[in-house]
Design a protein around this motif. Structure first.
Motif, PDB file in Angstrom:
ATOM      1  N   TYR A  82      14.487   2.190  -8.589  1.00  0.00           N
ATOM      2  CA  TYR A  82      15.070   1.332  -9.611  1.00  0.00           C
ATOM      3  C   TYR A  82      14.555   1.751 -10.979  1.00  0.00           C
ATOM      4  CZ  TYR A  82      16.755  -2.289 -12.585  1.00  0.00           C
ATOM      5  OH  TYR A  82      17.408  -2.931 -13.602  1.00  0.00           O
TER       6      TYR A  82
ATOM      7  N   ARG B 221      13.698  -4.868 -12.470  1.00  0.00           N
ATOM      8  CA  ARG B 221      14.172  -4.935 -11.081  1.00  0.00           C
ATOM      9  C   ARG B 221      14.382  -6.381 -10.632  1.00  0.00           C
ATOM     10  NH1 ARG B 221      13.595  -2.026  -5.973  1.00  0.00           N
ATOM     11  NH2 ARG B 221      12.526  -0.266  -6.945  1.00  0.00           N
TER      12      ARG B 221
ATOM     13  N   ASP C 123      19.604   2.961  -9.190  1.00  0.00           N
ATOM     14  CA  ASP C 123      19.282   1.831  -8.324  1.00  0.00           C
ATOM     15  C   ASP C 123      19.821   2.122  -6.932  1.00  0.00           C
ATOM     16  OD1 ASP C 123      18.632  -0.579  -7.229  1.00  0.00           O
ATOM     17  OD2 ASP C 123      19.859  -1.804  -8.572  1.00  0.00           O
TER      18      ASP C 123
END
Length: 335
Positions: free
Chosen positions: A67, A134, A82
């Motif tokens: 991420y 995240r 991601d």
């Protein structure tokens, strides 16, 4: 209970150096960043050369959680990486004649949204580590996106799996010396990566690569166990591929350094750093144009029949140049 503790101490701290002769070898893993794992970063950094007529088989598994979300308004760049990458590599090396081996590495790559996001978020929260966005991003998604100057130059948002870029490998032993107290080796190793993976799904680069490196190791055997140091240095030459082809560099430097301790003949603990110079240019973002540095910690277990199991966990020392976390397993057997 006291008897059990005594047994553990005896197993971990043998009284003779012979019982502690554990050869310390590198983790056979590479940076699993979506923008890097498509190139011929060397999977095998060890200085060992397979004996003539013998075969070395290894199956390795790397599960990585990626991420990263970066924005630079001055250079008009935005990137999102991601995903969860599951990479399985089958490798075989054969000793053609004394001091020379040839081999093949076949990766199978699966890229999806995965399931590790919640685990990583909780881990960062527990130890006060930065989330980097995240925790507010959609969980368990696949999204590779890169914009530069208003143009989207990278977009992958669908699950994909398949054979990656296959590498043909070779190695030549330059030096080896050993006795009851030490084992030192130096080898020249290289490989040619073929564009067999689908670059549109980020399973390959769409181009051929050549890698060459010098690999060395020193193992010393003492009453308190085996102490090993290992390292490699080399260069990666890359043809123009399909991924960010106008920002692609032709050459990159590669290196690895590590050490380990084997307190008994069946177990070792080790630490390793993998690094490379940038494979892309013309970007202000770390994910693209910054040198990467990956830290791997763990160890190895030796089972009967000279079966070796590597277990490791890696993190990005140079932030955003490698996955947040990767879990590595490697099983090796000589025949």
């Amino acid at each position: 209970m006291n008897s059990l503790l005594l047994l553990i101490v005896i197993c971990l701290f043998p009284l003779t150096s012979k019982a502690a002769n554990f050869e310390i070898t590198p983790f056979n893993t590479v940076n699993q960043s979506p923008l890097l794992q498509i190139y011929a970063l060397p999977h095998n950094n060890g200085s060992d050369i397979v004996s003539s007529g013998k075969v070395n088989i290894q199956v390795s598994q790397d599960l990585s959680s990626n991420y990263s979300h970066s924005i630079n308004s001055s250079s008009r760049e935005v990137i999102i990486l991601d995903s969860e990458v599951n990479r399985t590599v089958f490798s075989a090396r054969y000793g053609l004649f004394p001091h020379f081996e040839s081999g093949i590495e076949i990766p199978y790559i699966s890229q999806n949204g995965g399931f590790l996001d919640s685990f990583v978020i909780n881990w960062h929260s527990t130890f006060g580590l930065p989330q980097g966005g995240r925790d507010i991003a959609p969980r368990n998604r696949l999204n590779y996106s890169y914009w530069k100057d208003g143009v989207q130059k990278l977009k992958t948002d669908h699950v994909a799996s398949g054979i990656g870029d296959i590498t043909l490998t070779g190695g030549y032993g330059l030096h080896e010396s050993s006795d009851n107290a030490h084992h030192n080796r130096l080898a020249l190793k290289g490989g040619v990566k073929l564009p067999t993976g689908d670059s549109s799904d980020m399973l390959g680069s769409g181009g051929a690569d050549i890698v060459i490196q010098i690999c060395g190791s020193m193992n010393n055997y003492r009453d308190w166990g085996s102490l090993g140091f290992f390292g490699s240095a080399g260069a990666l030459a890359m043809s123009k591929g399909d991924v960010l082809h106008d920002q692609h560099k032709s050459f990159a430097g590669i290196g690895m350094l590590g050490f380990g301790w084997g307190p008994a003949s069946w177990i070792s603990f080790k630490v390793q750093l993998n690094g490379n110079t940038p494979t892309y240019k013309n970007s202000s973002l770390a994910e693209i144009s910054k040198s990467s540095l990956l830290l791997i910690v763990g160890g190895a277990l030796k089972f009967p029949g000279e079966l070796l199991l590597d277990i490791g966990v890696s993190e990005d020392v140079a932030v955003a140049t490698a996955p947040d976390v990767s879990f590595h397993l490697g099983l090796t057997k000589n025949f």
